[in-house]
Design a protein around this motif. Structure first.
Motif, PDB file in Angstrom:
ATOM      1  N   ILE A  63       1.002  -1.140  -0.048  1.00  0.00           N
ATOM      2  CA  ILE A  63       0.052   0.179   0.140  1.00  0.00           C
ATOM      3  C   ILE A  63       0.792   1.276  -0.037  1.00  0.00           C
ATOM      4  O   ILE A  63       2.001   1.457   0.654  1.00  0.00           O
ATOM      5  CB  ILE A  63      -0.864   0.038   1.133  1.00  0.00           C
ATOM      6  CG1 ILE A  63      -0.201  -0.035   2.546  1.00  0.00           C
ATOM      7  CG2 ILE A  63      -1.870  -1.097   1.181  1.00  0.00           C
ATOM      8  CD1 ILE A  63      -1.145   0.089   3.722  1.00  0.00           C
ATOM      9  N   VAL A  64       0.421   2.207  -0.574  1.00  0.00           N
ATOM     10  CA  VAL A  64       0.963   3.552  -0.581  1.00  0.00           C
ATOM     11  C   VAL A  64       0.702   4.462   0.658  1.00  0.00           C
ATOM     12  O   VAL A  64      -0.574   4.731   0.640  1.00  0.00           O
ATOM     13  CB  VAL A  64       0.810   4.485  -1.961  1.00  0.00           C
ATOM     14  CG1 VAL A  64       1.558   5.727  -2.101  1.00  0.00           C
ATOM     15  CG2 VAL A  64       1.333   3.525  -3.099  1.00  0.00           C
ATOM     16  N   VAL A  65       1.752   4.771   1.286  1.00  0.00           N
ATOM     17  CA  VAL A  65       1.457   5.774   2.570  1.00  0.00           C
ATOM     18  C   VAL A  65       2.361   7.094   2.444  1.00  0.00           C
ATOM     19  O   VAL A  65       3.482   7.209   2.164  1.00  0.00           O
ATOM     20  CB  VAL A  65       1.889   4.922   3.907  1.00  0.00           C
ATOM     21  CG1 VAL A  65       1.668   5.589   4.782  1.00  0.00           C
ATOM     22  CG2 VAL A  65       1.461   3.692   3.969  1.00  0.00           C
ATOM     23  N   ASN A  66       1.248   8.319   2.433  1.00  0.00           N
ATOM     24  CA  ASN A  66       2.062   9.475   2.443  1.00  0.00           C
ATOM     25  C   ASN A  66       2.113   9.909   3.954  1.00  0.00           C
ATOM     26  O   ASN A  66       1.160   9.641   4.796  1.00  0.00           O
ATOM     27  CB  ASN A  66       1.170  10.278   1.586  1.00  0.00           C
ATOM     28  CG  ASN A  66       1.079   9.916   0.154  1.00  0.00           C
ATOM     29  OD1 ASN A  66       2.128   9.929  -0.415  1.00  0.00           O
ATOM     30  ND2 ASN A  66      -0.038   9.765  -0.546  1.00  0.00           N
ATOM     31  N   THR A  76       6.670   9.747   0.760  1.00  0.00           N
ATOM     32  CA  THR A  76       5.817   8.641   0.399  1.00  0.00           C
ATOM     33  C   THR A  76       6.659   7.196   0.500  1.00  0.00           C
ATOM     34  O   THR A  76       7.793   7.211   0.303  1.00  0.00           O
ATOM     35  CB  THR A  76       5.564   8.854  -1.128  1.00  0.00           C
ATOM     36  OG1 THR A  76       4.729   9.907  -1.274  1.00  0.00           O
ATOM     37  CG2 THR A  76       4.719   7.461  -1.632  1.00  0.00           C
ATOM     38  N   PHE A  77       5.707   6.301   1.268  1.00  0.00           N
ATOM     39  CA  PHE A  77       6.498   4.983   1.361  1.00  0.00           C
ATOM     40  C   PHE A  77       5.563   3.982   0.715  1.00  0.00           C
ATOM     41  O   PHE A  77       4.261   3.924   0.867  1.00  0.00           O
ATOM     42  CB  PHE A  77       6.847   4.727   2.992  1.00  0.00           C
ATOM     43  CG  PHE A  77       7.366   5.954   3.586  1.00  0.00           C
ATOM     44  CD1 PHE A  77       8.712   5.520   3.571  1.00  0.00           C
ATOM     45  CD2 PHE A  77       6.917   6.875   4.359  1.00  0.00           C
ATOM     46  CE1 PHE A  77       9.625   6.942   4.145  1.00  0.00           C
ATOM     47  CE2 PHE A  77       7.814   7.984   4.674  1.00  0.00           C
ATOM     48  CZ  PHE A  77       9.022   7.906   4.492  1.00  0.00           C
ATOM     49  N   THR A 124      -5.143   0.020   4.739  1.00  0.00           N
ATOM     50  CA  THR A 124      -5.338   0.543   3.472  1.00  0.00           C
ATOM     51  C   THR A 124      -4.409   1.738   3.077  1.00  0.00           C
ATOM     52  O   THR A 124      -3.777   2.352   3.887  1.00  0.00           O
ATOM     53  CB  THR A 124      -6.896   1.098   3.263  1.00  0.00           C
ATOM     54  OG1 THR A 124      -6.929   1.460   1.945  1.00  0.00           O
ATOM     55  CG2 THR A 124      -6.815   2.536   4.341  1.00  0.00           C
ATOM     56  N   ALA A 125      -4.350   2.106   1.722  1.00  0.00           N
ATOM     57  CA  ALA A 125      -3.390   3.275   1.399  1.00  0.00           C
ATOM     58  C   ALA A 125      -3.861   4.435   2.115  1.00  0.00           C
ATOM     59  O   ALA A 125      -5.129   4.858   2.138  1.00  0.00           O
ATOM     60  CB  ALA A 125      -3.516   3.492  -0.034  1.00  0.00           C
ATOM     61  N   CYS A 126      -3.128   5.520   2.528  1.00  0.00           N
ATOM     62  CA  CYS A 126      -3.424   6.196   3.446  1.00  0.00           C
ATOM     63  C   CYS A 126      -2.683   7.479   3.437  1.00  0.00           C
ATOM     64  O   CYS A 126      -1.468   7.527   2.872  1.00  0.00           O
ATOM     65  CB  CYS A 126      -3.881   6.089   4.895  1.00  0.00           C
ATOM     66  SG  CYS A 126      -2.338   5.237   5.660  1.00  0.00           S
TER      67      CYS A 126
END
Length: 310
Positions: A63-66, A76-77, A124-126
């Motif tokens: 998932i993309v985590v900002n 961004t990770f 979830t992406a967040c």
């Protein structure tokens, strides 16, 4: 106020406290504050680990985590769903941010947001906003999370510190405005116990040695009701068929909201009193201040005296 000298101060190690407490303090530790976890606690911790490791051996979903930084920038990770936590994200930025953040605002792609524990897996992406103990905007939520965490910590300490069988009943649902937090246990082995100030000091010393100085994490895990029923929880908080569990060391507790990141964020801590209730139930109460909040011994004495009388 002279009694306050044997209570831990921020930055003072347990070794120093032992040297100041003398042989009486050591004797109380041997008799009361046993460091070994009970079989009950060990089994609870094993079940928590089992639920935490459900993704083990499976292909991990990314998932993309900002992360929103204070200077307005974003980092961004790419993290692992149901495994990575806000603490992991903060650690990728720098250790200071990871150690000082107590809570985290998690905002999903729809814009819905919730306040989360730093050690609760992301689902979830967040986008994340880290919250410190000094936050004025979120002071009420932070204060309540701190109080809730201290209750769990007190429960962990009391449940594993006495000879004989101790059954956790659960944290008393105190607000931080009450001036104290409390935890109930049930034990037949304490029927003839007459608590003293030395007993309370020994418990606090054990707390610092076993938990605070080791920066033990407050791990959080959201599980369904069926999974929560596997635990012998004194009380269970459920919302939409979900329960939030918190573990520190080998102690597992159901909580009604987020908890702080680790025990090292706790500064002054006092066990105020133990009161015998009906049906073999004992209520232990305490008061605490975070590590980041300095206070003189004189003022700490005023705080503990006031809370003890509430």
């Amino acid at each position: 106020l002279g009694q306050m000298n044997i209570l831990p101060t921020v930055g003072v190690t347990a070794k120093h406290l032992l040297s100041r407490g003398g042989s009486n303090c050591r004797a109380q530790l041997r008799n009361i504050a046993a460091a070994a976890a009970t079989e009950y606690h060990a089994s609870e911790a094993e079940m928590f680990n089992e639920l935490s490791n459900k993704t083990k051996g499976k292909k991990l979903e990314k998932i993309v985590v900002n992360v929103s930084m204070k200077d307005g920038s974003k980092k961004t990770f790419l993290m692992n769903k149901d495994v990575s936590t806000p603490f992991h994200c903060a650690s990728h930025i720098n250790k200071g941010l990871a150690d000082s953040s107590v809570l985290c605002i998690v905002r999903d792609e729809s814009g819905a947001e919730e306040m989360s524990s730093m050690r609760q897996p992301l689902t979830t992406a967040c986008t994340l906003d880290f919250i410190s103990l000094q936050s004025e905007e979120h002071a009420e939520i932070v204060n309540q999370a701190y109080w809730r965490s201290c209750s769990v910590l007190l429960g962990s300490l009391i449940s594993s510190s006495f000879n004989g069988t101790v059954q956790p009943v659960g944290a008393v649902n105190n607000q931080y405005s009450d001036g104290y937090f409390a935890y109930d246990i049930k034990s037949k082995s304490l029927e003839k116990w007459e608590p003293s100030s030395k007993d309370y000091s020994s418990l606090v010393l054990s707390l610092y040695q076993r938990m605070i100085e080791k920066n033990l994490p407050f791990d959080a895990l959201l599980v369904n009701s069926e999974e929560a029923e596997r635990f012998a929880l004194g009380q269970r908080y459920t919302m939409e068929n979900k329960s939030l569990l918190c573990r520190i060391g080998d102690h597992v507790e159901s909580v009604d909201g987020p908890v702080i990141s680790h025990a090292g964020q706790i500064g002054r801590f006092a066990v105020l009193k133990a009161s015998k209730k009906s049906n073999g139930i004992w209520r232990f109460s305490g008061v605490s201040l975070p590590f980041s909040q300095s206070v003189s011994s004189f003022n700490w004495g005023i705080i503990t005296d006031h809370s003890r009388k509430v």
